[in-house]
Design a protein around this motif. Structure first.
Motif, short mmCIF file in Angstrom:
data_model
loop_
_atom_site.label_atom_id
_atom_site.label_comp_id
_atom_site.label_asym_id
_atom_site.label_seq_id
_atom_site.Cartn_x
_atom_site.Cartn_y
_atom_site.Cartn_z
N ARG A 171 26.57 -97.50 -54.02
CA ARG A 171 26.92 -96.08 -54.02
C ARG A 171 27.01 -95.52 -52.60
O ARG A 171 27.90 -94.74 -52.26
CB ARG A 171 25.90 -95.28 -54.83
N LEU A 172 26.06 -95.93 -51.75
CA LEU A 172 26.06 -95.45 -50.36
C LEU A 172 27.29 -95.97 -49.61
O LEU A 172 27.87 -95.24 -48.79
CB LEU A 172 24.78 -95.91 -49.66
N ALA A 173 27.71 -97.21 -49.89
CA ALA A 173 28.90 -97.75 -49.24
C ALA A 173 30.15 -96.98 -49.67
O ALA A 173 31.02 -96.69 -48.85
CB ALA A 173 29.05 -99.24 -49.58
N LEU A 174 30.23 -96.66 -50.95
CA LEU A 174 31.38 -95.90 -51.44
C LEU A 174 31.39 -94.49 -50.88
O LEU A 174 32.45 -93.96 -50.50
CB LEU A 174 31.36 -95.87 -52.97
N GLN A 175 30.22 -93.86 -50.80
CA GLN A 175 30.14 -92.51 -50.25
C GLN A 175 30.51 -92.48 -48.77
O GLN A 175 31.05 -91.48 -48.27
CB GLN A 175 28.72 -91.96 -50.42
N ALA A 176 30.25 -93.60 -48.06
CA ALA A 176 30.59 -93.66 -46.64
C ALA A 176 32.07 -93.94 -46.42
O ALA A 176 32.52 -94.02 -45.27
CB ALA A 176 29.76 -94.75 -45.96
N GLY A 177 32.83 -94.08 -47.49
CA GLY A 177 34.27 -94.29 -47.37
C GLY A 177 34.68 -95.74 -47.19
O GLY A 177 35.81 -96.01 -46.76
N THR A 178 33.81 -96.69 -47.55
CA THR A 178 34.17 -98.10 -47.45
C THR A 178 35.33 -98.39 -48.41
O THR A 178 35.23 -98.09 -49.61
CB THR A 178 32.97 -98.99 -47.81
N PRO A 179 36.44 -98.93 -47.94
CA PRO A 179 37.59 -99.14 -48.82
C PRO A 179 37.33 -100.23 -49.86
O PRO A 179 36.50 -101.11 -49.67
CB PRO A 179 38.70 -99.57 -47.85
N CYS A 180 38.07 -100.15 -50.96
CA CYS A 180 37.95 -101.15 -52.02
C CYS A 180 39.02 -102.22 -51.84
O CYS A 180 40.13 -101.94 -51.37
CB CYS A 180 38.10 -100.50 -53.39
N HIS A 181 38.67 -103.44 -52.22
CA HIS A 181 39.61 -104.56 -52.17
C HIS A 181 39.72 -105.11 -53.59
O HIS A 181 38.77 -105.69 -54.11
CB HIS A 181 39.10 -105.64 -51.21
N ASP A 182 40.88 -104.93 -54.21
CA ASP A 182 41.09 -105.39 -55.58
C ASP A 182 41.35 -106.89 -55.61
O ASP A 182 42.27 -107.38 -54.95
CB ASP A 182 42.27 -104.64 -56.22
N LEU A 183 40.55 -107.60 -56.37
CA LEU A 183 40.73 -109.04 -56.51
C LEU A 183 41.88 -109.33 -57.48
O LEU A 183 42.07 -108.61 -58.46
CB LEU A 183 39.45 -109.70 -57.03
N ARG A 184 42.63 -110.39 -57.18
CA ARG A 184 43.74 -110.77 -58.05
C ARG A 184 43.21 -111.46 -59.30
O ARG A 184 42.11 -112.02 -59.31
CB ARG A 184 44.68 -111.70 -57.29
N ALA A 185 44.02 -111.46 -60.34
CA ALA A 185 43.60 -112.04 -61.61
C ALA A 185 43.27 -113.53 -61.47
O ALA A 185 42.30 -114.03 -62.04
CB ALA A 185 44.68 -111.84 -62.67
N ARG A 186 44.06 -114.25 -60.67
CA ARG A 186 43.81 -115.68 -60.51
C ARG A 186 42.53 -115.96 -59.76
O ARG A 186 41.92 -117.02 -59.90
CB ARG A 186 44.99 -116.35 -59.81
N ASP A 187 42.07 -115.00 -58.93
CA ASP A 187 40.82 -115.17 -58.21
C ASP A 187 39.61 -114.95 -59.10
O ASP A 187 38.49 -115.32 -58.73
CB ASP A 187 40.75 -114.19 -57.03
N LEU A 188 39.83 -114.37 -60.27
CA LEU A 188 38.72 -114.04 -61.17
C LEU A 188 38.55 -115.06 -62.28
O LEU A 188 37.81 -114.80 -63.23
CB LEU A 188 38.94 -112.65 -61.77
N ALA A 189 39.21 -116.20 -62.17
CA ALA A 189 38.98 -117.27 -63.15
C ALA A 189 37.51 -117.69 -63.08
O ALA A 189 36.86 -117.59 -62.05
CB ALA A 189 39.89 -118.46 -62.85
N SER A 190 36.99 -118.15 -64.21
CA SER A 190 35.55 -118.43 -64.30
C SER A 190 35.07 -119.42 -63.26
O SER A 190 33.94 -119.32 -62.77
CB SER A 190 35.21 -118.94 -65.70
N GLU A 191 35.92 -120.39 -62.88
CA GLU A 191 35.48 -121.38 -61.91
C GLU A 191 35.59 -120.88 -60.47
O GLU A 191 35.06 -121.50 -59.55
CB GLU A 191 36.29 -122.68 -62.06
N ARG A 192 36.28 -119.76 -60.25
CA ARG A 192 36.44 -119.22 -58.90
C ARG A 192 35.57 -118.00 -58.64
O ARG A 192 35.28 -117.67 -57.48
CB ARG A 192 37.92 -118.86 -58.67
N TRP A 193 35.18 -117.30 -59.68
CA TRP A 193 34.30 -116.12 -59.54
C TRP A 193 33.22 -116.25 -60.62
O TRP A 193 33.27 -115.61 -61.66
CB TRP A 193 35.11 -114.84 -59.70
N LEU A 194 32.26 -117.10 -60.34
CA LEU A 194 31.30 -117.55 -61.35
C LEU A 194 30.02 -116.73 -61.32
O LEU A 194 29.35 -116.63 -60.29
CB LEU A 194 30.97 -119.03 -61.11
#
Length: 398
Positions: A171-194
């Motif tokens: 929450r503190l990082a978001l309040q400080a304006g830290t940008p978000c980085h959206d992960l791609r669908a292929r990066d979220l496969a179970s073996e890559r984002w476990l």
């Protein structure tokens, strides 16, 4: 300074501490610490309810490697460990992302970008584990990894001691304006984002990781292919342990083979030596898979030394198989000659000759069969002449 923050607090669905679950030869915590090191973290801070054996083990290993490791049972001391200009890397409890995916948070100059990784709200991870992947806005959830400025840690002093520090820092990082980085669908496969949440899941994922790192053996080298199958079946329980056990077994069998051959048991001695040579291939395979899997140098086994040991004992076993003690026959020199020529022939790895010549297990089995049928001297002579002819035809190997 880059500082990595990990936690060993949450328990899996079956009651185990997530960070202590074994995954492909080492704990989840060890995977996370290795990831932090790959991101350049010079200090690791681990929040743990108690200083467990695995946490203390990682602390000793990290400090032995020259980095610092702090174990905290609460977050009250965290602001004193992080300066305003530091980068704080936070990884969710039990999360083991693929390092290749993590490289996306680096910019072109290799600097670490301050970002909050995010996943869509409809992603299965967000719906199955809402406490681990918190909602950050109407359409996205936190993906379990963020990099923030150290100054954002200081407000933690104002929160109650029973608060969730990772959630607060998000929450503190978001309040400080830290940008978000959206992960791609292929990066979220179970073996890559476990996210490891059970012992069964850790075992299944670990086996998949070992399979992916397994050596692609050449079909003309059966012993290497068989060794890979053996390792794939046993590796998740401990890669380095398997390498050490296989190495010790190989040495024992090779010595036994030399002794048996010297006592006049030619076939038995050569079979023992062949089995020892195969155990050496298994030890090498363990080490190679561990190096590929962990993306770091694995010192066990030392491939070059092990190869010389196998060749030396194999040559001795063949020597004594041709001339057992106390006899002496000049013909016995064919044994060392065969393995010396095979070693020269196997130097280049880009030909069928080199692959076949490097298969010491197969060569010893051929010699054992020759000894059993009484044709050992003749087969040794034929092998020596054949290897010599092949090398002369490829003079560039000499």
């Amino acid at each position: 300074m880059r500082i990595g923050l990990i936690t060993a607090i949450r328990r899996s669905a079956d009651g185990f501490v997530r960070a202590e679950l074994p995954l492909a030869g080492r704990s989840v915590l060890a995977w996370q610490v290795a990831l932090m090191h790959s991101l350049g973290a010079e200090r690791i801070v681990c929040l743990s309810a108690t200083a467990t054996g695995e946490v203390l083990h990682m602390q000793r290993n990290t400090e032995a490697g020259g980095a610092s490791f702090h174990t905290l049972q609460g977050f009250s001391a965290l602001p004193g460990l992080v300066r305003a200009e530091d980068d704080l890397i936070i990884l969710s409890d039990g999360l083991v992302p693929d390092p290749s995916v993590i490289q996306a948070i680096f910019d072109g100059n290799g600097a670490l970008r301050r970002v909050v990784t995010a996943i869509p709200a409809e992603n299965p991870l967000a719906t199955a584990y809402p406490e681990d992947f918190e909602r950050i806005d109407a359409a996205r959830h936190w993906a379990g990894l963020l990099v923030m400025r150290g100054a954002g840690v200081q407000p933690l002093e104002d929160f109650p001691a029973d608060s969730d520090p990772v959630s607060l820092l998000l929450r503190l990082a978001l309040q400080a304006g830290t940008p978000c980085h959206d992960l791609r669908a292929r990066d979220l496969a179970s073996e890559r984002w476990l996210l490891v949440d059970s012992a069964a899941e850790a075992a299944h994922a670990g086996q998949a990781m070992v399979d992916a790192a397994a050596i692609q053996s050449d079909r003309s080298c059966p012993s290497s292919k068989l060794a890979t199958l053996v390792v794939r079946g046993h590796a998740p329980g401990g890669l380095l342990q398997g390498a050490n056990v296989s190495q010790a077994t190989a040495l024992t069998l090779l010595i036994a083979g030399v002794i048996a051959a010297a006592l006049g048991l030619a076939t038995t001695g050569l079979l023992l030596a062949a089995t020892g040579a195969f155990c050496a291939v298994v030890a090498e395979t363990y080490g190679t898979i561990a190096a590929r899997l962990w993306r770091e140098t694995v010192a066990v086994p030392r491939k070059a030394v092990l190869a010389w040991v196998v060749d030396g004992f194999a040559a001795l076993a063949t020597f004594f198989a041709l001339a057992p003690l106390p006899l002496w026959q000049p013909l016995a020199a064919l044994g060392p000659l065969v393995f010396g020529l095979a070693r020269i022939a196997s130097r280049k790895k880009d030909s069928a000759l080199s692959v076949m010549a490097s298969d010491r297990t197969g060569l010893l089995l051929v010699l054992a069969a020759a000894a059993a049928t009484g044709f050992l001297p003749e087969i040794c002579a034929c092998l020596a002449l054949g290897l010599l002819a092949a090398l002369l035809l490829r003079a560039d190997q000499l």
